[in-house]
Design an enzyme around this catalytic site. Structure first.
Site, short mmCIF file in Angstrom:
data_model
loop_
_atom_site.label_atom_id
_atom_site.label_comp_id
_atom_site.label_asym_id
_atom_site.label_seq_id
_atom_site.Cartn_x
_atom_site.Cartn_y
_atom_site.Cartn_z
N ARG A 237 17.63 -46.43 37.54
CA ARG A 237 16.70 -47.38 36.96
C ARG A 237 15.29 -46.96 37.38
O ARG A 237 15.08 -46.52 38.51
CB ARG A 237 16.97 -48.81 37.49
CG ARG A 237 18.26 -49.46 36.93
CD ARG A 237 18.13 -49.85 35.48
NE ARG A 237 19.28 -50.62 35.00
CZ ARG A 237 20.36 -50.07 34.44
NH1 ARG A 237 20.44 -48.74 34.33
NH2 ARG A 237 21.34 -50.82 33.99
N GLU A 266 10.77 -49.99 29.63
CA GLU A 266 11.41 -49.24 28.55
C GLU A 266 11.34 -50.03 27.24
O GLU A 266 11.54 -51.24 27.26
CB GLU A 266 12.87 -48.96 28.92
CG GLU A 266 13.01 -48.07 30.15
CD GLU A 266 14.46 -47.80 30.54
OE1 GLU A 266 15.37 -48.20 29.80
OE2 GLU A 266 14.67 -47.18 31.59
N HIS A 285 16.72 -43.25 27.97
CA HIS A 285 17.85 -43.98 28.57
C HIS A 285 19.13 -43.63 27.83
O HIS A 285 19.87 -44.48 27.34
CB HIS A 285 17.59 -45.48 28.53
CG HIS A 285 18.37 -46.23 29.55
ND1 HIS A 285 17.88 -47.32 30.25
CD2 HIS A 285 19.64 -46.07 29.98
CE1 HIS A 285 18.81 -47.79 31.06
NE2 HIS A 285 19.89 -47.06 30.92
C1 8YV Z 1 22.84 -49.21 29.25
C2 8YV Z 1 23.06 -48.42 31.45
O1 8YV Z 1 23.61 -50.28 29.70
O2 8YV Z 1 25.30 -49.01 31.71
C3 8YV Z 1 24.15 -49.12 32.16
O3 8YV Z 1 23.83 -49.77 33.19
O4 8YV Z 1 22.01 -48.24 31.98
C4 8YV Z 1 23.24 -48.01 30.06
O5 8YV Z 1 24.55 -47.60 29.79
C5 8YV Z 1 23.01 -49.06 27.81
O6 8YV Z 1 21.84 -48.48 27.41
C6 8YV Z 1 23.20 -50.39 27.10
O7 8YV Z 1 24.37 -50.44 26.43
#
Ligand code: 8YV
Length: 327
Positions: A237, A266, A285
């Protein structure tokens, strides 16, 4: 009477059908014009929610007095207020494991792309600049045999360590809450305190979840411990790193480069200094963003929600205290 479920992330027809069979299902596209208002309007009836990349704040969830469970299509759960959910006895489920290998692939893709200047030199070729064999000015750096520092040694960290050690002959050092002897043995890895880890690595990869403990874990002082030839990779993150300090380190040449799949905010602002730096590889991401993995994540979230609303303990429960509270 079927329970009311709202999903705010589009699902495949097959998964939509599974939910439709079990619940009074409604899709609300929260990113569309009026989507948030629509969600607020429908929350009072909802007993289940499924989606991701949208902050379900306590203020919003106060509109959902019947809510029993949230199935997040994500492994990260930093955007949820766990103490609030526990107080209300609302189950939060996530989707670990199914995305581990894809995120590790993405982390290594970023590491290689940044080390070998793939994006910068591809743009250079596209711009017609390739007129002769490459010289010193365009050299990247080797990855094989170098030292990788991992901040975090969970599922994703271990998948990256496997690639690094077994695939690229790298020395793997790591920091975590505690040493993991099985990891040390499998990957010839060394557990180090964060300061020593930073000073020892050619590449640093961040794989810890975002929490109060890891927010700005890497600030100016920590970044200053990295060797100037180091490359930083972040697939966790954005706020784990003090982004202003990272920008300064990159601009002042105190870091060779950075491969960033996550950012403080983001989508990253188009005028972010990070996007002006040729030695930064920014990606949107995309860690888990493959067709296979996103379908597997959504399938896992659907399974979690079916269990939670059917009175069974879900396989991937983030807040077991909420389950205990319900019993
Ligand atoms: C996002 C992610 O969730 O799983 C996570 O924590 O950071 C990513 O896989 C995805 O962009 C949303 O489906």
């Amino acid at each position: 009477m079927k329970k009311k479920v709202i999903h705010y992330k589009a699902l495949s027809p097959a998964l939509t059908a599974r939910l439709d069979e079990a619940f009074d299902l409604e899709y609300v596209d929260v990113k569309a014009p009026g989507g948030e208002a629509r969600l607020r309007e429908r929350l009072p009836e909802a007993q289940g929610l499924l989606g991701s990349s949208y902050k379900l704040t306590p203020e919003l969830l106060d509109l959902a007095p019947r809510l029993e469970a949230i199935a997040s299509v994500s492994v990260g759960f930093d955007s949820y207020d766990l103490p609030y959910l526990e107080r209300r006895g609302i189950l939060l489920c996530n989707t670990p494991d199914v995305l581990t290998e894809s995120v590790a692939d993405a982390a290594f893709a970023l590491l290689l792309a940044t080390a070998r200047r793939i994006v910068e030199l591809a743009d250079w070729v596209r711009a017609g600049q390739w007129q002769a064999s490459l010289g010193e000015a365009h050299f990247g750096c080797d990855v094989h045999g170098k030292t990788l520092g991992l901040v975090g040694m969970g599922r994703i960290g271990q998948a990256i360590a496997r690639r690094a050690h077994l695939g690229f002959g790298m020395q793997v050092n790591y920091t975590a809450h505690a040493a993991k002897p099985e990891v040390d043995e499998r990957f010839g890895a060394r557990f180090l305190p964060l300061p020593e880890l930073l000073a020892s690595c050619d590449f640093l990869c961040i794989t810890v979840p975002l929490s109060n403990e890891t927010h700005h874990l890497l600030g100016a002082a920590e970044l200053a411990r990295l060797p100037a030839h180091a490359i930083l990779i972040n697939v966790s993150r954005g706020p784990v790193i003090d982004e202003a300090a990272l920008i300064a380190a990159l601009q002042e040449g105190r870091l060779r480069g950075a491969g960033l799949d996550v950012f403080d905010r983001e989508p990253v602002a188009p005028d972010s200094p990070l996007l002006q730096l040729p030695n930064v590889v920014p990606t949107p991401h995309l860690g888990s963003a493959t067709r296979e993995t996103r379908e597997a994540m959504a399938r896992c979230a659907v399974d979690n929600l079916l269990a939670a609303l059917g009175g069974q303990r879900p396989a991937n429960l983030v807040n077991p205290q909420a389950w205990t509270r319900r019993e």
